[in-house]
Design a protein around this motif. Structure first.
Motif, PDB file in Angstrom:
ATOM      1  N   SER A   1       2.326   1.845  -3.207  1.00  0.00           N
ATOM      2  CA  SER A   1       1.355   2.362  -4.173  1.00  0.00           C
ATOM      3  C   SER A   1       1.138   3.851  -3.928  1.00  0.00           C
ATOM      4  O   SER A   1       1.098   4.649  -4.865  1.00  0.00           O
ATOM      5  CB  SER A   1       0.047   1.568  -4.055  1.00  0.00           C
ATOM      6  N   ARG A   2       1.000   4.222  -2.627  1.00  0.00           N
ATOM      7  CA  ARG A   2       0.856   5.642  -2.286  1.00  0.00           C
ATOM      8  C   ARG A   2       2.033   6.429  -2.824  1.00  0.00           C
ATOM      9  O   ARG A   2       1.882   7.502  -3.397  1.00  0.00           O
ATOM     10  CB  ARG A   2       0.782   5.813  -0.768  1.00  0.00           C
TER      11      ARG A   2
ATOM     12  N   ASN B   1       1.766   6.948  -6.417  1.00  0.00           N
ATOM     13  CA  ASN B   1       0.809   8.009  -6.732  1.00  0.00           C
ATOM     14  C   ASN B   1       1.436   9.380  -6.517  1.00  0.00           C
ATOM     15  O   ASN B   1       1.269  10.269  -7.336  1.00  0.00           O
ATOM     16  CB  ASN B   1      -0.436   7.873  -5.860  1.00  0.00           C
TER      17      ASN B   1
ATOM     18  N   ASP C   1       0.837  -1.207   0.000  1.00  0.00           N
ATOM     19  CA  ASP C   1       0.000   0.000   0.000  1.00  0.00           C
ATOM     20  C   ASP C   1       0.864   1.246   0.000  1.00  0.00           C
ATOM     21  O   ASP C   1       0.639   2.180  -0.770  1.00  0.00           O
ATOM     22  CB  ASP C   1      -0.907   0.023   1.235  1.00  0.00           C
TER      23      ASP C   1
HETATM   24  C1  LIG Z   1      -3.321   5.357  -6.452  1.00  0.00           C
HETATM   25  O1  LIG Z   1      -4.017   5.795  -7.593  1.00  0.00           O
HETATM   26  C2  LIG Z   1      -4.930   4.837  -8.133  1.00  0.00           C
HETATM   27  C3  LIG Z   1      -5.555   5.414  -9.382  1.00  0.00           C
HETATM   28  O2  LIG Z   1      -4.847   6.493  -9.890  1.00  0.00           O
HETATM   29  C4  LIG Z   1      -6.010   4.496  -7.093  1.00  0.00           C
HETATM   30  O3  LIG Z   1      -6.854   3.496  -7.577  1.00  0.00           O
HETATM   31  C5  LIG Z   1      -5.328   4.013  -5.828  1.00  0.00           C
HETATM   32  O4  LIG Z   1      -6.294   3.808  -4.823  1.00  0.00           O
HETATM   33  C6  LIG Z   1      -4.322   5.026  -5.344  1.00  0.00           C
HETATM   34  N1  LIG Z   1      -3.616   4.482  -4.218  1.00  0.00           N
HETATM   35  C7  LIG Z   1      -3.482   5.135  -3.084  1.00  0.00           C
HETATM   36  C8  LIG Z   1      -2.792   4.394  -2.011  1.00  0.00           C
HETATM   37  O5  LIG Z   1      -3.861   6.307  -2.934  1.00  0.00           O
END
Ligand SMILES: *[C@@H]1O[C@H](CO)[C@@H](O)[C@H](O)[C@H]1NC(C)=O
Ligand SMILES: *[C@@H]1O[C@H](CO)[C@@H](O)[C@H](O)[C@H]1NC(C)=O
Ligand SMILES: *[C@@H]1O[C@H](CO)[C@@H](O)[C@H](O)[C@H]1NC(C)=O
Length: 656
Positions: A569-570, A573, A566
Motif C-alpha cells: 500500500s505504501r 501511495n 502494508d
Molecule cells: C495510502 O494512502 C491512503 C489514502 O490516500 C491512506 O488512507 C493510507 O493510509 C496510505 N497508506 C500508507 C501506508 O501510507
C-alpha cells in the motif's frame, strides 16, 4: 537479452524511476535524451498496462501528446517484448546501471539468500546420507570442510547421484555471466564470453575438472589483414555457440557490439593459446545470436537465433567442418517457428531435435525433429511429463538421453532438470532444484564429461535476476535410477507446484527438530513405568507445544502477510506521488513547449518583417533607379551630341 525474467525489467524500471520504488524522481527519466525517455515511458506503459487504449490527448498538451503518440506507436507489442526492449534500451544508454544501483534491485520476498542455495546440495566429503530429507544441507560451511585432499579428489568427492551438487573449487572464479559458451576439451571445461550487466565479455576461462581449479587463459588473437598478421583482442560476444572440434574449440556466431554481416567462426587452439578467425567458404548465414549449433559427425547444424536487427530466424544452415563450407539447406515439412535461445540435440547421428526457445512475445515448449537424411521436419508424439515452456535453457546429450536444465519463462526460472529419452520421446524429471538457484536460471551452460567411469554433467553461470559464476555438477546414475524419479502428469512439472515441497520440507524439518528437543533431555536409561508415563506426558506436552509453535508460526505468517500488504500500500501511495510529480513535470514541459511555439511564431513574424523590409528597400532602390533613368533620358534628349561625345559612346545609329 533473453525474453523471460520480469525481475530485471522491474529493477530497470525502478532504476529509471518508474514503478513503485522509493527512488527520488530527480534521478529519474530526465537523465535521458528526450526521445529515449519517451520510448522508455512508452515501453514501461506497454509492459505494465498493455497497448494504449486511452483517448488521444489534445494537441494543446504537447508533452502528454508526444507520450501518447510514443505509447500508441507500440501497437500490440507483447508485454514480454516491451520488458525486453526496455531493459535493452536502458543497457545501451547506461551499460553499468545494474552494478551502479544495487539498492534499486527489488528482491522477491522469498527470503532466500542467492549465494546460499538451500536445497539440492551436499557437503563435499559426502558424509551426509543420501536420504531425501538430508538434502537440505547448507553450503555455508563448505569452505571449512574444503581441504587439499578433497580438492585433489576433484569430482570424486561428489557422492550423490542425480542431484545437483556445488563442488568445492579453487582458483580465481570467473566473472558471473550468462549466454556464454562452454565446451569440454581434455578434461577441462572452457568458458568463453557471455554477458554481464549487459556487457559482452571476451575472456576465456578454464576449469580443470581433475583438480577443480579455475584459471584464466591469456589468449592471443590474430587477424589477417592482407599480408601482415596483427594481434588484437578477440571481439566480446554473447549468445554464441562453443563447440569442441578435434583438439580445438570453435566459437560460432553470437551477438557483438559491431556485428559483421555474416556469421563468424573463430577457433581457439590450446596448444598455441591463440584465437584465429576462420575463413569460411560458401554463403555464410546472416550474423546472429541465440541460435543452436549442433555437431553431427563432421557437420555443424545451425538453426534459428536472432539477427542484429532483432528479427527472429528459423533458417537452417550446415557448416562442413572439414572444408569449412556453409550450405543453406532445403527441407520439407514445417520447421519450428522463428525463435532464439532454444536447445538442440542430435540423436543417432541422424536426427536434429529442437526444444523450446522464445519469440519476442512468448516462450515455447514444443519439440521438433529434423531427419537429416530426408531433411524433413516433424513433430513427434511425446510421452511422460509435459515440459514447461522455457527459453535460455541448456541441454546436453548422454547417449540417447537429452538432459535439459534451467531456462526461464514469463513466470520464473525453470527448476526441473528434464530428461528426454530420444528413442521414445519420453520426458521425465531427474531432479528439481529449490529456490532461486542458478540452476533455475537462463543462459547457463552445460558440458558432459565422462572419466574414471563416471558420467558428470557440469553447469556454469546463468541469470535469474542475478548473474551467476557458480558451478554445479550432477553425477548421472544408471538409467533405472533416473526412471524411479519419473513424475507423471503434466501438473507435476509446473513451476508453481515446484515451490511447495520446499515449504513442506522446511516444516517437516522444524517438526523433527522440535520432537528431538523434547525427547533428547530425557535420560536414556529410563525403564520404570513412572518415567514411562512421564515420557508419555512429556510427549503430549511436546505435542501441544508443537501445535502451539505451528499456530504461532501461522500467526507470524498472517502478520508477515499484513506487513507485506502494508508495504504494498505504501508502495502504491509512493507510486501515486511519483505519478503526480511526473504529471506536474509533464505540465511544466507542456508550458515550456507552448512558450517555444510562441517564440517560434514571433521569430517567424520577425523574419517576415525582415523580408518585407528588404523588399521595400529593393522597391525603393528600383524606384530611385527608374527615376534616375528617367532623368538621364531627359538629359540625353536635351544635349545628345555633347553628352554622347563626353561619354565616349558612338552616336546613336538609329538617330543618324
Ligand atoms: C495510502 O494512502 C491512503 C489514502 O490516500 C491512506 O488512507 C493510507 O493510509 C496510505 N497508506 C500508507 C501506508 O501510507
Ligand atoms: C505466460 O505465457 C503464457 C503463454 O506463453 C500465457 O498463457 C500466460 O498468460 C503468460 N503469463 C503471464 C503472467 O504473462
Ligand atoms: C529409452 O526408452 C527405451 C524404451 O523404453 C529403453 O529401451 C531405453 O533403455 C531408454 N533409454 C534410456 C537411455 O534410458
Amino acid at each position: 537479452m533473453a525474453p523471460a525474467y520480469p525481475e530485471r525489467f522491474y529493477a530497470a524500471a525502478a532504476y529509471v524511476g518508474f514503478g513503485g520504488s522509493t527512488v527520488s524522481s530527480a534521478r529519474a527519466i530526465s537523465r535521458f535524451q528526450n526521445d529515449v525517455a519517451l520510448l522508455l515511458y512508452a515501453l514501461y506503459q506497454q509492459a505494465t498496462i498493455g497497448p494504449c487504449t486511452v483517448p488521444e490527448p489534445s494537441a494543446w498538451n504537447p508533452a502528454e501528446h508526444s507520450k501518447w503518440t510514443s505509447w500508441h506507436g507500440l501497437g500490440k507489442m507483447a508485454f514480454a517484448e516491451a520488458m525486453r526492449l526496455f531493459v535493452k534500451i536502458l543497457e545501451e544508454e547506461d551499460p553499468a546501471w545494474y552494478s551502479k544501483a544495487p539498492e534499486y534491485i527489488v528482491e522477491p520476498t522469498t527470503g532466500m539468500e542467492m549465494h546460499k542455495p538451500k536445497l539440492c546440495l551436499t557437503t563435499p566429503n559426502g558424509n551426509s546420507s543420501p536420504k531425501p530429507n538430508t538434502i537440505s544441507t547448507e553450503i555455508g560451511d563448505m569452505s571449512e570442510t574444503q581441504d587439499k585432499d578433497i580438492t585433489m579428489e576433484g569430482l570424486g568427492s561428489v557422492t550423490m547421484y542425480d542431484q545437483w551438487v556445488a563442488p568445492p573449487l579453487s582458483g580465481q572464479r570467473p566473472k558471473p555471466r550468462y549466454q556464454h559458451g562452454s565446451a569440454l576439451l581434455q578434461e577441462k571445461m572452457y568458458i568463453f564470453g557471455g554477458n554481464y550487466n549487459g556487457r559482452y565479455l571476451n575472456d576465456l576461462q578454464v576449469l580443470d575438472l581433475k583438480t577443480l581449479t579455475w584459471s584464466k587463459v591469456v589468449a592471443k588473437s590474430t587477424s589477417d589483414s592482407g599480408e601482415s598478421t596483427v594481434s588484437m583482442p578477440v571481439a566480446p560476444c554473447s549468445g554464441h555457440s562453443l563447440i569442441t572440434w578435434r583438439s580445438r574449440i570453435l566459437s560460432v556466431a553470437g551477438h557483438t557490439k559491431n556485428p559483421s554481416a555474416t556469421v563468424t567462426v573463430k577457433e581457439f587452439d590450446p596448444q598455441t593459446c591463440m584465437w584465429s578467425n576462420i575463413e569460411t567458404q560458401g554463403k555464410a548465414p546472416v550474423s546472429r545470436g541465440g541460435q543452436s549449433a549442433t555437431l553431427v559427425g563432421t557437420r555443424l547444424v545451425m538453426f534459428g537465433g536472432e539477427n542484429a536487427k532483432r528479427s527472429l530466424l528459423n533458417d537452417l544452415h550446415i557448416l562442413d567442418l572439414e572444408t569449412m563450407t556453409w550450405n543453406e539447406v532445403d527441407y520439407i515439412g514445417t520447421p519450428p517457428s522463428p525463435r532464439s535461445d532454444h536447445a538442440a540435440a542430435c540423436h543417432a547421428e541422424r536426427y536434429l531435435l529442437i526444444f523450446g526457445g522464445a519469440s519476442h512475445a512468448m516462450c515455447f515448449n514444443d519439440l521438433h525433429v529434423l531427419d537429416l537424411k530426408s531433411m524433413e521436419w516433424s513433430r513427434p508424439k511425446q510421452h511422460g511429463v509435459t515440459p514447461a515452456s522455457r527459453a535460455g535453457h541448456a541441454g546436453v546429450t548422454v547417449g540417447e538421453n537429452w538432459f535439459i536444465v534451467g531456462g526461464g519463462n514469463n513466470k520464473s526460472g525453470v527448476s526441473e532438470t528434464l530428461l528426454l529419452n530420444m528413442s521414445t520421446f519420453t520426458w521425465s524429471v531427474v531432479t528439481t532444484v529449490q529456490g532461486r538457484v542458478p540452476l533455475a536460471s537462463e543462459g547457463l551452460s552445460l558440458v558432459f564429461a565422462s572419466f574414471t567411469g563416471e558420467d558428470v554433467i557440469i553447469s556454469f553461470g546463468g541469470y535469474n535476476g542475478h548473474y551467476s559464476n557458480e558451478v554445479y555438477v550432477l553425477k548421472q546414475s544408471c538409467k533405472s535410477n533416473a526412471q524411479t524419479r519419473i513424475v507423471d502428469g503434466p501438473d507435476s512439472i509446473t513451476t508453481s507446484r515446484a515451490v511447495e515441497p520446499e515449504i513442506e520440507t522446511a516444516q517437516e524439518g522444524k517438526v523433527r527438530e522440535i520432537m528431538m528437543d523434547n525427547v533428547d533431555p530425557l535420560p536414556a536409561n529410563v525403564r520404570n513405568v513412572e518415567t514411562s508415563e512421564k515420557l508419555v506426558s512429556a510427549l503430549k506436552v511436546g505435542n501441544e507445544e508443537l501445535r502451539a509453535t505451528i499456530t504461532r508460526e501461522q500467526f507470524e505468517m498472517v502478520h508477515l502477510k499484513q506487513e507485506l500488504a502494508d508495504a504494498e500500500s505504501r508502495n502504491a501511495n509512493l507510486t501515486k506521488e511519483l505519478q503526480s510529480v511526473r504529471g506536474q513535470l509533464a505540465a511544466e514541459q507542456s508550458r515550456c513547449f507552448k512558450l517555444e511555439v510562441d517564440v517560434a511564431e514571433l521569430r517567424q513574424k520577425l523574419q517576415t518583417m525582415d523580408t518585407l523590409q528588404k523588399e521595400l528597400e529593393l522597391l525603393q532602390r528600383q524606384k530611385a533607379a527608374a527615376e534616375q533613368a528617367a532623368l538621364n533620358a531627359e538629359r540625353r534628349q536635351g544635349s545628345r551630341g555633347v553628352w554622347g561625345w563626353l561619354a565616349g559612346t558612338p552616336p546613336d545609329k538609329s538617330d543618324s
